[in-house]
Design a protein around this motif. Structure first.
Motif, mmCIF file in Angstrom:
data_model
loop_
_atom_site.group_PDB
_atom_site.id
_atom_site.type_symbol
_atom_site.label_atom_id
_atom_site.label_comp_id
_atom_site.label_asym_id
_atom_site.label_seq_id
_atom_site.Cartn_x
_atom_site.Cartn_y
_atom_site.Cartn_z
ATOM 1 N N ARG A 130 0.820 -1.216 0.000
ATOM 2 C CA ARG A 130 0.000 0.000 0.000
ATOM 3 C C ARG A 130 0.851 1.263 0.000
ATOM 4 O O ARG A 130 0.491 2.262 -0.617
ATOM 5 C CB ARG A 130 -0.908 -0.012 1.231
ATOM 6 N N PHE A 131 1.972 1.226 0.688
ATOM 7 C CA PHE A 131 2.816 2.414 0.800
ATOM 8 C C PHE A 131 4.021 2.362 -0.140
ATOM 9 O O PHE A 131 4.989 3.086 0.042
ATOM 10 C CB PHE A 131 3.257 2.617 2.251
ATOM 11 N N ASP A 132 3.960 1.487 -1.144
ATOM 12 C CA ASP A 132 4.975 1.414 -2.189
ATOM 13 C C ASP A 132 6.373 1.184 -1.611
ATOM 14 O O ASP A 132 7.336 1.856 -1.976
ATOM 15 C CB ASP A 132 4.943 2.698 -3.033
ATOM 16 N N LEU A 160 -3.577 -1.305 12.542
ATOM 17 C CA LEU A 160 -4.922 -1.688 12.990
ATOM 18 C C LEU A 160 -6.040 -1.047 12.154
ATOM 19 O O LEU A 160 -7.191 -1.064 12.563
ATOM 20 C CB LEU A 160 -5.115 -1.314 14.460
ATOM 21 N N SER A 161 -5.703 -0.490 10.994
ATOM 22 C CA SER A 161 -6.698 0.172 10.134
ATOM 23 C C SER A 161 -7.553 1.168 10.925
ATOM 24 O O SER A 161 -8.768 1.016 11.036
ATOM 25 C CB SER A 161 -7.614 -0.870 9.473
ATOM 26 N N PRO A 162 -6.927 2.193 11.499
ATOM 27 C CA PRO A 162 -7.679 3.112 12.362
ATOM 28 C C PRO A 162 -8.697 3.940 11.590
ATOM 29 O O PRO A 162 -8.526 4.224 10.411
ATOM 30 C CB PRO A 162 -6.574 4.017 12.934
ATOM 31 N N ASP A 163 -9.758 4.323 12.293
ATOM 32 C CA ASP A 163 -10.758 5.217 11.701
ATOM 33 C C ASP A 163 -10.202 6.630 11.557
ATOM 34 O O ASP A 163 -10.530 7.341 10.610
ATOM 35 C CB ASP A 163 -12.012 5.269 12.583
ATOM 36 N N VAL A 164 -9.392 7.037 12.543
ATOM 37 C CA VAL A 164 -8.857 8.402 12.582
ATOM 38 C C VAL A 164 -7.341 8.326 12.736
ATOM 39 O O VAL A 164 -6.827 7.589 13.583
ATOM 40 C CB VAL A 164 -9.456 9.208 13.762
ATOM 41 N N LEU A 165 -6.634 9.090 11.914
ATOM 42 C CA LEU A 165 -5.173 9.143 11.977
ATOM 43 C C LEU A 165 -4.741 10.564 12.294
ATOM 44 O O LEU A 165 -5.130 11.516 11.606
ATOM 45 C CB LEU A 165 -4.571 8.713 10.634
ATOM 46 N N ARG A 187 -3.108 11.094 0.787
ATOM 47 C CA ARG A 187 -4.269 11.114 -0.112
ATOM 48 C C ARG A 187 -4.838 9.710 -0.300
ATOM 49 O O ARG A 187 -6.059 9.521 -0.345
ATOM 50 C CB ARG A 187 -3.869 11.711 -1.465
ATOM 51 N N ALA A 188 -3.967 8.723 -0.412
ATOM 52 C CA ALA A 188 -4.417 7.342 -0.594
ATOM 53 C C ALA A 188 -5.174 6.854 0.640
ATOM 54 O O ALA A 188 -6.187 6.150 0.521
ATOM 55 C CB ALA A 188 -3.224 6.435 -0.881
ATOM 56 N N LEU A 189 -4.713 7.238 1.828
ATOM 57 C CA LEU A 189 -5.396 6.844 3.056
ATOM 58 C C LEU A 189 -6.806 7.410 3.109
ATOM 59 O O LEU A 189 -7.768 6.712 3.458
ATOM 60 C CB LEU A 189 -4.603 7.330 4.279
ATOM 61 N N VAL A 190 -6.934 8.681 2.769
ATOM 62 C CA VAL A 190 -8.244 9.325 2.815
ATOM 63 C C VAL A 190 -9.172 8.728 1.761
ATOM 64 O O VAL A 190 -10.367 8.527 2.001
ATOM 65 C CB VAL A 190 -8.096 10.849 2.639
ATOM 66 N N ALA A 191 -8.610 8.413 0.599
ATOM 67 C CA ALA A 191 -9.419 7.774 -0.446
ATOM 68 C C ALA A 191 -9.956 6.432 0.038
ATOM 69 O O ALA A 191 -11.022 5.987 -0.403
ATOM 70 C CB ALA A 191 -8.584 7.578 -1.715
ATOM 71 N N VAL A 196 -8.170 12.113 8.571
ATOM 72 C CA VAL A 196 -6.832 12.568 8.966
ATOM 73 C C VAL A 196 -6.919 13.965 9.588
ATOM 74 O O VAL A 196 -7.506 14.880 8.997
ATOM 75 C CB VAL A 196 -5.879 12.614 7.748
ATOM 76 N N LEU A 197 -6.364 14.100 10.787
ATOM 77 C CA LEU A 197 -6.182 15.416 11.394
ATOM 78 C C LEU A 197 -4.706 15.746 11.278
ATOM 79 O O LEU A 197 -3.854 15.061 11.855
ATOM 80 C CB LEU A 197 -6.617 15.434 12.853
ATOM 81 N N LEU A 198 -4.385 16.786 10.526
ATOM 82 C CA LEU A 198 -3.012 17.137 10.170
ATOM 83 C C LEU A 198 -2.603 18.444 10.818
ATOM 84 O O LEU A 198 -3.252 19.471 10.617
ATOM 85 C CB LEU A 198 -2.920 17.272 8.647
#
Length: 352
Positions: A130-132, A160-165, A187-191, A196-198
């Motif tokens: 997933r992260f190349d 753990l495939s979190p809902d919020v990062l 961007r891939a995570l959000v897709a 994401v809170l940045l």
């Protein structure tokens, strides 16, 4: 998801620190935040504004003293353990073991999260793809570039495939290529549905990634809008003309006055520049360019400019994001209970 419809919600959150001299410092002073699910939400502010404190509170790493907070529909104060199972956190520096390979790092995190050997190996393989990072999977992480280490760090936070990062200044110290790699990964995570809170001090980063931005200063949210909405607060598009000969500046001013919203033109004689806000950007540019050409005025530069997030910061806070502030380290207090000395490093949120 919260009944409120938000993936992250903070209402009137207060976080106090006891200063060494005996006084009290509020790192968060009635902080509000609402983050929609499946989006990148930027949290911006100058050094010492409270960004890292806010992330630590929401990620259950710090107890707060007032207000309420929810993450993934769970109460942060009462259900901290359950919240931790629904979130990921990446700090300002990559937390990977440089002696281990990329694959071993991810398998280790999987085991720490009690996935079991087989599932940890399977999850590591999924994340490397997933992260190349497949080609570099069996190389020591110490051989990775900065961007690769940050991607590996992001992968570890997704075990753990979190809902919020929560991403706290994830590209600090990276070169442009490394930053681009991290941006693509986010961007891939959000897709894929992650919220994401940045936090960042790179305003172009927030502009490129975030669909919504909250500006924090002195522990309070002072603005909350889309990037374009924030820019519009400091005025719309403006036309800017720089003449080749300073003697032609008055003529350029007259040309710009014809299209200026409200007729107000700002001049800078030293830079031979005149600029003004305009309502119809294309028509204004065409008219001014034609007028200058008809009058035979040589132009060094002419163009339309949009306000930047730097302009927003200056207008909202009175200073830019490069301000170097310090916050006093003190003793953390939770209500009347003293819990020991807490290192508060919002002051170290230095821009690269």
């Amino acid at each position: 998801m919260s009944v409120s419809g938000y993936a992250v919600l903070a209402e009137g959150v207060v976080k106090r620190y006891r200063e060494k001299g005996g006084g009290e410092k509020r790192a968060l002073d009635g902080f509000d935040l609402a983050v929609r699910p499946g989006s990148v939400h930027g949290l911006l502010g100058p050094n010492g504004a409270g960004k890292t404190t806010a992330v630590r509170v929401l990620a259950t790493l710090l107890r707060f003293d007032g207000g309420r907070a929810e993450v993934a529909g769970l109460d942060v104060g009462r259900e901290a353990r359950r919240v931790r199972g629904r979130i990921g956190l990446t700090g300002q520096y990559a937390a990977v073991d440089e002696v281990l390979t990329g694959r071993q790092n991810l398998e280790m995190f999987g085991r720490l999260f009690h996935l079991g050997g087989r599932r940890a190996r399977q999850r590591a393989g999924e994340l490397l793809e997933r992260f190349d990072l497949v080609e570099a999977a069996d190389r020591g992480a110490g051989e990775y570039s900065g961007g690769m280490r940050r991607r590996l760090d992001l992968a570890a936070s997704m075990v753990l495939s979190p809902d919020v990062l929560f991403l706290d200044e994830p590209t600090t110290g990276l070169d442009p290529r490394g930053r681009g790699e991290v941006w693509n990964a986010v961007r891939a995570l959000v897709a894929g549905g992650t919220t994401v809170l940045l936090t960042t001090q790179y305003l172009d980063e927030a502009d490129r990634l975030a669909s919504h931005i909250t500006v924090i200063d002195r522990g309070r949210a002072i603005a909350d809008d889309t990037p374009d909405g924030l820019k519009n607060r400091v005025g719309g598009d403006r036309i800017e003309v720089v003449v080749a000969d300073a003697g032609d500046l008055p003529d350029a001013v007259r040309a710009v006055e014809r299209v200026a919203a409200g007729g107000l033109v700002v001049t800078d004689a030293a830079a031979r520049r005149a600029h003004a806000q305009v309502a119809d950007r294309v028509a204004a540019l065409t008219e001014v360019a034609r007028a200058l050409q008809d009058d035979g005025i040589a132009v060094e530069d002419i163009g339309l400019r949009r306000p930047s997030l730097d302009d927003v910061f200056l207008r909202l806070t009175g200073h830019g994001t490069e301000t170097t502030g310090t916050e006093t380290t003190g003793t953390e207090t939770t209500g009347t209970e003293t819990t020991g000395t807490e290192t508060h490093d919002d002051a170290s949120e230095a821009a690269a």
